[in-house]
Design a protein around this motif. Structure first.
Motif, PDB file in Angstrom:
ATOM      1  N   SER A 341       0.820  -1.221   0.000  1.00 42.52           N
ATOM      2  CA  SER A 341       0.000   0.000   0.000  1.00 42.52           C
ATOM      3  C   SER A 341       0.850   1.265   0.000  1.00 42.52           C
ATOM      4  N   TRP A 360      -7.856  11.981   3.417  1.00 38.61           N
ATOM      5  CA  TRP A 360      -8.547  10.751   2.996  1.00 38.61           C
ATOM      6  C   TRP A 360      -8.094   9.568   3.839  1.00 38.61           C
ATOM      7  N   GLY A 361      -6.868   9.633   4.338  1.00 39.55           N
ATOM      8  CA  GLY A 361      -6.398   8.582   5.234  1.00 39.55           C
ATOM      9  C   GLY A 361      -7.197   8.542   6.527  1.00 39.55           C
ATOM     10  N   VAL A 364     -10.922   7.094   5.970  1.00 43.24           N
ATOM     11  CA  VAL A 364     -11.004   5.635   5.771  1.00 43.24           C
ATOM     12  C   VAL A 364     -10.555   4.889   7.025  1.00 43.24           C
ATOM     13  N   GLN A 365      -9.498   5.377   7.660  1.00 46.60           N
ATOM     14  CA  GLN A 365      -8.994   4.723   8.872  1.00 46.60           C
ATOM     15  C   GLN A 365     -10.009   4.792  10.014  1.00 46.60           C
ATOM     16  N   THR A 406      -4.556   1.574   4.292  1.00 48.61           N
ATOM     17  CA  THR A 406      -4.798   3.014   4.161  1.00 48.61           C
ATOM     18  C   THR A 406      -3.717   3.820   4.870  1.00 48.61           C
ATOM     19  N   THR A 410      -1.025   6.710   3.340  1.00 51.81           N
ATOM     20  CA  THR A 410      -1.264   8.102   3.748  1.00 51.81           C
ATOM     21  C   THR A 410      -0.422   8.538   4.950  1.00 51.81           C
TER      22      THR A 410
END
Length: 571
Positions: A341, A360-361, A364-365, A406, A410
C-alpha cells in the motif's frame, strides 16, 4: 573537487542516479527502523522469552501467551521510545553541528551496540537497558536521515523519494514478521534461538550502513550553512546536473540557499532546544509553532492506531476472534498488504499534497477502526466457532487490513516528511528531532497502554483509535499549511504569519512572495542566475534587503516610491 575524497560516489554519479543512490542508503536506515519496530511483535509471542527470561506471562491451554504482567510487557517495549526520545535530541544537535553523514554513522554504530545487548539479554533488567540503548541509536538515525534525504532531493519530487524510503520501512516490518514466523518452527518453537536470532539479524544492515555512508556526499545545504560553499556548490551541481541549463538551475538553487541562510541568521537570535520549543528569539520564523505542529502530528500518527496494530497485531487478531494457530501468518499477510500500500503514496503524495493525503487517510482509517470494533463485538456475542462468529470475525480482520493499507498509503510517510521540510536550515536537524520526540512520546505512551487497554476495553479499544482519526481532520485543516511543491527555502515565508491558522499562513505567504520576489524565485521557477554576457554565476546575496515582516516591507516599498518621485522631480 579536491576537498571531497575521490572514493565518494558524488564524483561518479550525478542527477537522478546520484539521488537514487542516496535514497537507497537512506532507505537502508529506514528499513532497520521498520524491522526494529516489527520485531517485538513476534518476540513477545515466544514462550522462551515471555515465560523463561522476562517472566511476564505463561502459555495458555492452546499455547497462546497469557500475560500476567501487562505493565512489564508494555514497559519493555515502550522503554525503547525513551531511548529514541533522548537519541533524537542528541542526533539533531550533532547533525546541525557536525553534519548529516557523521550523524548517520554515529546512529548506526550506537544501534549495533544496542542490538547486541538485546540479543544477549538474560533477564528483564538487561533487556530494558538494552532496548533503551538501541532506541538511542534509532532516535539519532530518525532525526537525521529524513533531513539528509529532503535536503538532497528536488522540491518537485521530494515526497516521492521519502515515500519510497518508507516502502522499505514496511518491508523491514514484513521481514521481521516472516523471519520470526519461520524461526517458530525451529525445534518446535522452543529455545531462545526463536527470539534471539531475529533480534541479532538487524545488526547486518546496521553494519552495512555504518560502512557505506562514508562514501556518500554531505548535504549541500548544511555545507553552505557552515561556510563550506565550494563543496556545497559542487555537490548541488552533481545532484542537479552540470550541463548549461542544469548548471543554471543548480546555481539558482545555491543562491536561494545562501539567501535564506543569511536571512535566518539575521531573523533568529537563539537556536537551543528550549528556545525552539518556546519560540523565544525566533522572531518571524515562528519556530515554536513549527515545533508544536510536528510533535502533535507524530503523536496523532500513533494514536490513530498503527502503533497497536504493528506491535500488538497478534493480540488484535485474537481479540477479533482468530485462533492462535492462524494469528501469526495473518499478521504477516497484513504486513505484506501494508508494504504494498505504501506504493500508492509514492505516486500520489506529490500530486495531491500532504494535507489531502492525510484527509482521505483519516476518513477511511476512522471508519475501518469503528467497524472493526463493532464486528469484533458482534462476533463475540455468538458461540465460538459458529458460522455467525466466523463471519463477523472475518469482517473485523478485513477492516484491520483496510486500516493498515490506508495508513501505509497516507499517514505513514507525511508525519516523517513534514518535519524534515518545514524547519529553517539553521536548525533543520534539531527541528526534525522534535518530530521524533513526538513520535517517541506517542509511541511510548501508546505501547505502554496498549496491553492495558486491550485487557480492560477489549474490542472497544478500536473506538478510541477511531475517535483519534476523527480529531485529526479539523486539526490538519486548521493548523497545517501545505508544503507540497514548495522549496525548502520557501518555508520561512509560509510560516511568517503571526496567526496560527492555515488560511492566514497562505494569505501571508502570497503577499511575501510578491514582496520578496528575489528570495526564492530562481530555484522555484528554474530561472538561471548566470550572467547572459559572461556565462558566469552572478555573485552576491540580496538577503540583507529582505524581510519576513509584511509591515516593514510595505513601509520600505512606500519609501522607495517617495524616492522615485523625488528622483523624477529633480531629474
Amino acid at each position: 573537487m579536491d576537498l571531497i575524497p575521490r572514493a565518494n560516489v558524488v564524483h561518479k554519479l550525478e542527477k537522478r542516479s546520484l539521488l537514487i543512490a542516496i535514497n537507497c542508503v537512506a532507505a537502508l536506515s529506514i528499513f532497520f527502523f521498520g524491522y526494529d519496530q516489527g520485531m517485538m511483535g513476534g518476540v513477545n509471542g515466544a514462550e522462551n522469552y515471555y515465560d523463561h527470561h522476562m517472566h511476564f506471562g505463561h502459555p495458555g491451554p492452546d499455547g497462546s501467551p497469557v500475560i500476567d504482567d501487562t505493565l512489564l510487557q508494555g514497559g519493555i517495549v515502550s522503554i525503547y521510545y525513551v531511548g529514541t526520545l533522548v537519541g533524537c535530541l542528541v542526533g539533531g544537535w550533532f547533525g546541525d553541528k557536525y553534519g548529516r553523514i557523521k550523524t548517520i554513522a554515529l546512529g548506526a554504530g550506537w544501534a549495533v551496540l544496542g542490538a547486541s545487548l538485546q540479543t544477549s539479554a538474560m533477564n528483564q533488567t538487561w533487556m530494558i537497558f538494552a532496548r533503551l540503548i538501541n532506541g538511542w541509536g534509532t532516535g539519532i538515525l530518525n532525526a537525521i536521515v529524513p533531513v539528509w534525504a529532503t535536503e538532497t532531493a528536488e522540491h518537485k519530487s521530494r515526497g516521492q523519494f521519502v515515500a519510497i524510503e518508507f516502502t522499505l520501512n514496511i518491508f523491514g516490518v514484513v521481514v521481521a514478521y516472516w523471519l520470526e514466523y519461520a524461526c517458530g518452527f525451529y525445534k518446535g518453537g522452543n529455545g531462545s534461538f526463536v527470539w534471539r536470532f531475529p533480534i541479532a539479524f538487524q545488526i547486518v544492515p546496521l553494519l552495512f550502513l555504518f560502512g557505506i555512508v562514508w562514501l556518500f556526499p554531505e548535504s549541500p545545504r548544511w555545507l553552505v550553512k557552515v561556510g563550506r560553499e565550494e563543496e556545497g556548490r559542487y555537490i548541488l551541481g552533481r545532484l542537479r546536473g552540470e550541463t548549461n541549463e542544469d548548471l543554471g538551475k543548480a546555481e539558482a538553487e545555491f543562491q536561494d540557499i545562501r539567501n535564506i541562510a543569511e536571512l535566518e541568521r539575521k531573523t533568529a537570535s537563539s537556536t537551543s532546544y528550549w528556545s525552539m520549543f518556546t519560540g523565544i528569539g525566533s522572531g518571524k520564523l515562528h519556530i515554536g509553532r513549527r515545533v508544536q505542529l510536528v510533535i502533535w502530528l507524530q503523536i496523532m500518527q500513533e494514536w490513530i492506531g498503527i502503533a497497536g496494530v504493528t506491535i500488538y497485531a497478534p493480540t488484535i487478531f485474537r481479540t477479533a476472534g482468530i485462533g492462535n494457530s492462524d494469528v501469526q501468518w495473518i499478521s504477516g499477510l497484513n504486513n505484506i498488504t501494508y508494504m504494498l500500500s505504501t506504493l500508492i503514496c509514492v505516486f500520489t503524495l506529490d500530486r495531491i499534497g500532504r494535507r489531502w493525503t492525510l484527509y482521505w487517510g483519516s476518513v477511511v482509517q476512522g471508519i475501518s477502526m469503528a467497524l472493526a470494533g463493532g464486528l469484533s463485538a458482534a462476533g463475540q456475542s455468538h458461540p465460538l466457532g459458529s458460522p455467525a462468529a466466523k463471519a463477523y470475525s472475518s469482517g473485523a480482520v478485513a477492516m484491520i487490513f483496510l486500516f493498515t493499507a490506508t495508513f501505509g498509503a497516507t499517514w505513514l510517510t507525511v508525519p516523517w516528511l513534514y518535519p524534515a521540510e518545514i524547519f529553517p536550515l539553521e536548525v533543520r536537524a534539531k527541528g526534525n528531532a522534535w518530530g521524533v520526540v513526538g513520535w517517541s512520546v506517542g509511541n511510548g505512551w501508546l505501547t505502554l497502554l496498549c496491553p492495558v487497554m486491550f485487557k480492560a476495553l477489549k474490542e472497544k479499544t478500536y473506538y478510541v483509535f477511531a475517535a483519534a482519526n476523527v480529531i485529526t481532520i479539523p486539526m490538519v485543516w486548521a493548523l497545517y499549511p501545505e508544503s507540497n511543491q514548495r522549496t525548502l527555502e520557501e518555508m520561512n515565508l509560509l510560516f511568517a504569519a503571526d496567526s496560527i491558522w492555515n488560511w492566514e499562513a497562505e494569505k501571508h505567504f502570497k503577499i511575501l512572495k510578491e514582496q520578496n520576489p528575489e528570495l526564492v524565485q530562481a530555484a522555484q521557477r528554474g530561472h538561471s542566475v548566470l550572467d547572459p554576457e559572461t556565462g558566469l554565476p552572478v555573485r552576491g546575496s540580496t538577503a540583507g534587503k529582505m524581510s519576513l515582516d509584511i509591515n516593514a516591507l510595505q513601509a520600505r516599498h512606500h519609501d522607495d516610491i517617495i524616492d522615485e518621485k523625488q528622483t523624477f522631480k529633480h531629474g
